[in-house]
Design a protein around this motif. Structure first.
Motif, PDB file in Angstrom:
ATOM      1  N   PHE A   1       0.877  -1.175   0.000  1.00  0.00           N
ATOM      2  CA  PHE A   1       0.000   0.000   0.000  1.00  0.00           C
ATOM      3  C   PHE A   1       0.908   1.217   0.000  1.00  0.00           C
TER       4      PHE A   1
ATOM      5  N   VAL B   1      -1.155  -1.097  -4.391  1.00  0.00           N
ATOM      6  CA  VAL B   1      -2.299  -0.211  -4.212  1.00  0.00           C
ATOM      7  C   VAL B   1      -1.787   1.187  -3.873  1.00  0.00           C
TER       8      VAL B   1
ATOM      9  N   LEU C   1      -7.722  -3.890   3.801  1.00  0.00           N
ATOM     10  CA  LEU C   1      -6.653  -4.235   2.867  1.00  0.00           C
ATOM     11  C   LEU C   1      -5.338  -4.446   3.621  1.00  0.00           C
TER      12      LEU C   1
ATOM     13  N   ILE D   1      -3.705  -1.090  -8.363  1.00  0.00           N
ATOM     14  CA  ILE D   1      -4.941  -0.367  -8.068  1.00  0.00           C
ATOM     15  C   ILE D   1      -4.613   1.084  -7.743  1.00  0.00           C
TER      16      ILE D   1
ATOM     17  N   ALA E   1      -7.117   4.395  -4.552  1.00  0.00           N
ATOM     18  CA  ALA E   1      -7.739   3.443  -3.628  1.00  0.00           C
ATOM     19  C   ALA E   1      -8.627   4.129  -2.596  1.00  0.00           C
TER      20      ALA E   1
END
Length: 605
Positions: free
Chosen positions: A27, A168, A197, A139, A142
């Motif tokens: 992330f 992400v 997540l 992604i 997000a």
């Protein structure tokens, strides 16, 4: 490996994200202007260098059509032709279109229903074939994934298993889509999605460090304000008010009392762009009306589901038959048309057609009917970029401009509150600019009251008999695109010949009723030179019935016509080859339709 783009050389934080192992799960906190698109593409390039196939083993997903557009445009310089780049809605629709049982019943109506149906398929026993090859998912944006789309992403990651990596990117300070939870079955907000997540999938958290978008002292100042606001932690009432004060002090450093005082921004220098950003589409409509009246050409950015097929698709296929052509024939027509990257367009056409077993051919009939499903790859949609763009803040996500004109929301509007939601919206608007931000006001008629009803804006006023609807928004679905328009007075080909964007863009269109005795009326659409360019849909008729019509004894009294809508684009409609054959337009199953925007006023005489 030396990973860089044609614009920036990646710094250490970006390089670390890009070159991580294929199965790494990251992330990445990435603020506005920190090069998310370049990092995402560099990550995809690194995965390809590690042996992954961009066509089926790597998937790029974003909430925003604008973000998808930015990634797609830059993917060519990274030699990533064929990379799967989709919005969540488009990818979910593709999953559904792959299922044979939908050929009879059709696609579920509405993107939310499609997202939920696709999630059920992912969670079910019959795992979608499209997902099996995937090795890594990227992604973007997000912070905007909420509700049913959050469940879709979490189901996708969970179903693919521990061996599939993901990257992400997001910024909680730019999360402005929690309002979509009102129409969602799932009520998972953006913070809860990001937390799930991170907690459930063994994610490595990292942060980008450098900023690239801001090029002036003015816009660099906003970077420091953003860091200050993020440092405030959870935005409660007290901290939200303090953060609003910081942003309001910043935007008022450069301000104007009227749009028309800013001709330099409304007519940008060659190569520059200006965005006029509003909190609601009603304000966009009012601003568009004002600018057309004063001679400023512009485009109005529409929502994702309103983006239709570009007219060049019609030009390519209008003379073709409803049969299969080999790839070379289609590619030669694409090259001759010179409407963009022919290879990219071929991939988009083939993706839309959906027959992956015959990659060297394309079936025109299958393509036209699949495009009818609205699962349209971005490369095939109308281009709504221009030197001057009008947009809501929400529709500007993922975009950047040379300059931003920020329209201060009217007092009492949700966007004028000093809460966390309005703060994030304001930050998103101000952070779209590379060089300058000017705060301005939109002078509105104080006697008019805007009301959002059933997806369209109505302008209410008070008269002798109380409140009434004075004007109604003309929306995308108000054009009849089910069949090519023809009538006793005009043939379909003449209507097609009238649809020339260079002559029609920004022109006011008049409606004239076709059948005064019908239960739901349709109106033919006329230019000021009395040329017919199409007709309205039943959707428009129902909107008109609710807003303006009245019943006298047994019969409805309809407006004789209307005025106020302006042409914003010419687009390609698609359907069965019999539709165009019976209208004398060949057998491609494709024809042209206009799209209008604006607030229309009924005429009774």
């Amino acid at each position: 490996m030396n990973i860089q783009s044609n614009q920036i050389a990646l710094d250490a934080s970006q390089r670390a994200v890009a070159t991580a192992a294929c199965d790494e799960r990251q992330f990445v906190l990435a603020a506005a202007g920190q090069g998310k698109t370049e990092v995402l593409l560099a990550r995809a390039s690194s995965l390809v260098d590690d042996g992954l196939n961009p066509a089926d083993e790597i998937l790029v997903l974003s909430f925003s059509r604008a973000a998808v557009e930015a990634v797609r445009k830059r993917s060519g310089i990274h030699d990533l032709d064929g990379l799967q780049i989709r919005t969540f809605d488009a990818f979910a629709t593709q999953i559904l279109l792959d299922e044979e049982d939908l050929t009879e019943v059709g696609l579920p109506q509405g993107f939310d229903h499609r997202i939920r149906k696709a999630t059920d398929l992912i969670n079910g026993a019959d795992f979608p074939d499209r997902l099996y090859p995937l090795k890594h998912i990227l992604i973007d944006e997000a912070q905007d994934i909420v509700g049913d789309r959050a469940e879709f992403v979490l189901a996708l990651i969970s179903a693919l298993g521990d061996e599939v990596g993901f990257t992400v990117l997001g910024d909680p300070l730019q999360g402005i889509y929690d309002f979509q939870l009102q129409g969602s079955v799932s009520k998972r907000n953006s913070s809860e999605f990001l937390q799930a997540l991170i907690n459930d999938f063994d994610v490595t958290e990292t942060q980008l460090t450098r900023h690239y978008r801001a090029t002036s002292d003015r816009t660099k100042e906003l970077i420091k304000l953003g860091e200050t606001i993020r440092g405030m932690g959870v935005l409660d009432d007290l901290t939200s008010r303090a953060a609003h004060q910081l942003l309001d002090n910043y935007r008022m450093e450069s301000s104007s009392s009227s749009l028309l005082n800013l001709p330099g921004m409304l007519e940008p220098f060659e190569g520059d762009t200006t965005a006029l950003l509003c909190s609601t589409n009603y304000e966009v409509l009012i601003a568009s009306e004002l600018l057309w009246e004063n001679g400023y050409s512009h485009v109005v950015r529409r929502k994702t589901q309103d983006m239709s097929i570009a007219p060049w698709v019609y030009e390519i296929f209008k003379d073709l038959e409803d049969r299969t052509y080999n790839a070379q024939d289609i590619k030669e027509k694409l090259l001759a048309a010179s409407k963009g990257d022919a290879d990219d367009q071929w991939i988009a056409l083939k993706t839309a057609e959906g027959d992956s077993r015959a990659w060297d051919s394309l079936n025109v009939s299958r393509l036209s009917q699949r495009l009818r499903s609205r699962s349209v790859p971005l490369a095939l949609t109308v281009n709504d970029s221009a030197p001057l763009t009008l947009s809501t803040v929400h529709r500007s996500k993922g975009l950047e401009f040379t300059n931003v004109l920020y329209v201060q929301p009217p007092a009492g509007a949700p966007a004028a509150k000093e809460d966390a939601s309005a703060l994030r919206q304001k930050y998103v608007a101000l952070s779209r600019a590379r060089e300058d931000v000017v705060s301005t006001k939109l002078l509105q008629d104080s006697s008019a009251r805007p009301v959002l009803s059933d997806g369209r804006w109505l302008e209410k006023r008070f008269g002798k008999f109380g409140q009434y609807t004075a004007r109604m928004e003309f929306i995308n679905s108000d054009i009849d695109d089910m069949l090519p328009f023809e009538s006793d007075e005009i043939i379909a080909q003449t209507v097609q010949d009238n649809l020339v964007l260079e002559r029609l863009l920004g022109k006011i269109i008049f409606g004239a009723i076709i059948d005064n005795d019908s239960e739901i009326p349709n109106y033919k659409l006329l230019t000021e030179d009395n040329e017919i360019i199409g007709k309205t849909s039943d959707s428009f008729g129902y909107g008109l019935k609710k807003s303006f019509a009245f019943k006298n004894r047994r019969n409805w009294t309809w407006p004789r016509g209307f005025t106020g809508g302006r042409v914003i684009s010419i687009e390609c409609a698609t359907g069965h080859p019999e539709y165009t054959k019976s209208a004398g337009l060949g057998t491609s199953g494709m024809w042209l339709v206009p799209r209008l925007s604006g607030l229309i006023t009924p005429t009774w005489k």
